[in-house]
Design a protein around this motif. Structure first.
Motif, PDB file in Angstrom:
ATOM      1  N   ILE A 164      40.392  20.278  46.630  1.00 45.85           N
ATOM      2  CA  ILE A 164      40.879  21.486  47.303  1.00 45.85           C
ATOM      3  C   ILE A 164      40.647  22.672  46.368  1.00 45.85           C
ATOM      4  N   VAL A 165      40.039  23.720  46.897  1.00 41.64           N
ATOM      5  CA  VAL A 165      39.830  24.966  46.160  1.00 41.64           C
ATOM      6  C   VAL A 165      40.359  26.113  47.018  1.00 41.64           C
ATOM      7  N   VAL A 166      41.183  26.980  46.451  1.00 45.51           N
ATOM      8  CA  VAL A 166      41.718  28.136  47.177  1.00 45.51           C
ATOM      9  C   VAL A 166      41.520  29.389  46.342  1.00 45.51           C
ATOM     10  N   ASP A 167      41.572  30.559  46.984  1.00 48.03           N
ATOM     11  CA  ASP A 167      41.311  31.801  46.254  1.00 48.03           C
ATOM     12  C   ASP A 167      42.537  32.703  46.122  1.00 48.03           C
ATOM     13  N   GLN A 217      38.397  35.739  43.674  1.00 51.34           N
ATOM     14  CA  GLN A 217      37.872  36.509  44.798  1.00 51.34           C
ATOM     15  C   GLN A 217      36.817  37.513  44.353  1.00 51.34           C
ATOM     16  N   THR A 218      36.967  38.048  43.159  1.00 53.76           N
ATOM     17  CA  THR A 218      36.042  39.080  42.696  1.00 53.76           C
ATOM     18  C   THR A 218      34.650  38.540  42.390  1.00 53.76           C
ATOM     19  N   SER A 219      34.572  37.315  41.823  1.00 51.37           N
ATOM     20  CA  SER A 219      33.276  36.764  41.409  1.00 51.37           C
ATOM     21  C   SER A 219      32.810  35.581  42.241  1.00 51.37           C
ATOM     22  N   ASP A 246      44.012  42.026  44.908  1.00 49.90           N
ATOM     23  CA  ASP A 246      43.336  41.328  43.821  1.00 49.90           C
ATOM     24  C   ASP A 246      41.982  41.946  43.493  1.00 49.90           C
ATOM     25  N   HIS A 247      41.663  43.069  44.144  1.00 45.44           N
ATOM     26  CA  HIS A 247      40.397  43.756  43.899  1.00 45.44           C
ATOM     27  C   HIS A 247      40.601  44.901  42.905  1.00 45.44           C
TER      28      HIS A 247
END
Length: 303
Positions: free
Chosen positions: A226-229, A201-203, A135-136
């Motif tokens: 709930i927060v997930v990346d 994930q990037t920011s 994801d980068h």
């Protein structure tokens, strides 16, 4: 007197260019499909031949010396010239063959590309696939990627692009959650529900939810328990009854077919972006890239 360029020195320059761009011998080794020790030894020999120290090395970092920085841009130009020669030769082939390096995000790679790759290889058995999922952001030229599949606007105008499909974002929840808590009829009703959100994930920023209301697009960031990346994890939390969350339709589709997720606020769903195939200008006309991009249009057309 001009000193003759040896094959060993040329190999060292290629390894130096890759290591300088990627910031480590290990990353350069992966890009060149050799071992890190081979890259290190090749660069050490180049330093001895040139009488210069190109890198400052510690146990945790690798940095170009001032002399290394001066030479690195020239080495990159040489590397690009070598790539152009290889790609031009490959483009002359009538049949796709060799290794095709593909980069994509985890959800696209696992849900759409991976299941389709066996069919692509049945059509083109002489092509070997090297699929890299992350994801980068990946620099296609520096890492030798032939084709990447990306979501969102194209940041690098030097790349050739082909739009594959729109990204439709929609709210979903499990039948069990809706039975217990009711079904929202308007976006503002979400404030009365448990919400599950996604963090980039990037920011590091959480996703703003977009809805079409009265001919315009409105955005809101609901309070989320709930927060997930990882986008796949959002869907898994929703199917377990964790609340209401936003997901791309192609990620949620298998769960909708199985009845474990229900689409919500359908009339308010928006197409937030596009999925795009991109490739370096040097790959234009390459038979492997042409074959794979044509195949992608089939895959995403079905999806």
């Amino acid at each position: 007197m001009t000193e003759q360029l040896s094959l060993e020195r040329l190999t060292g320059i290629v390894a130096f260019a890759k290591a300088g761009s990627l910031g480590s011998f290990s990353a350069a080794a992966r890009a060149l499909s050799v071992s890190p020790s081979a890259v290190s030894k090749t660069i050490q020999r180049l330093e001895q031949q040139l009488g210069l120290r190109l890198f400052t090395r510690t146990t945790r970092s690798l940095a170009l010396t001032p002399e290394g920085r001066d030479l690195h841009d020239k080495a990159l130009r040489l590397l690009q010239a070598v790539e152009d020669v290889v790609q031009s030769a490959a483009a002359a082939q009538s049949e796709p063959s060799g290794t095709l390096k593909i980069a994509a995000s985890l959800p696209i790679g696992t849900r759409l590309l991976a299941p389709a790759l066996p069919e692509f290889r049945r059509r083109h058995p002489k092509i070997a696939i090297d699929l890299r999922l992350s994801d980068h952001f990946i620099n296609l030229v520096e890492e030798g990627i032939d084709v990447a599949i990306r979501i969102g606007p194209l940041a690098d105008s030097r790349l050739v692009a082909r739009t594959l499909a729109p990204v439709r974002l929609q709210a979903y929840a499990s039948p069990a959650y809706l039975q217990a808590r009711g079904t929202p009829l308007r976006p503002e009703d979400l404030s009365q529900h448990d919400c599950v959100n996604f963090r980039y994930q990037t920011s590091g920023q959480v996703m703003r939810w977009s809805f079409r209301v009265g001919g315009r697009t409105v955005e809101l960031t609901p309070e989320a328990g709930i927060v997930v990346d990882v986008s796949d994890a959002v869907v898994e939390v929703l199917t377990a009854g964790g609340g209401i969350g936003m997901a791309a339709s192609w990620i949620a589709a298998p769960h909708v077919r199985r009845g474990s997720l229900v689409p919500l606020l359908t009339e308010h769903a928006v197409e937030s972006s596009v999925i795009t195939a991109v490739w370096p200008e040097s790959r234009r006309g390459h038979p492997n890239v042409k074959a794979f991009v044509a195949f992608l249009e089939e895959v995403f057309g079905r999806s």
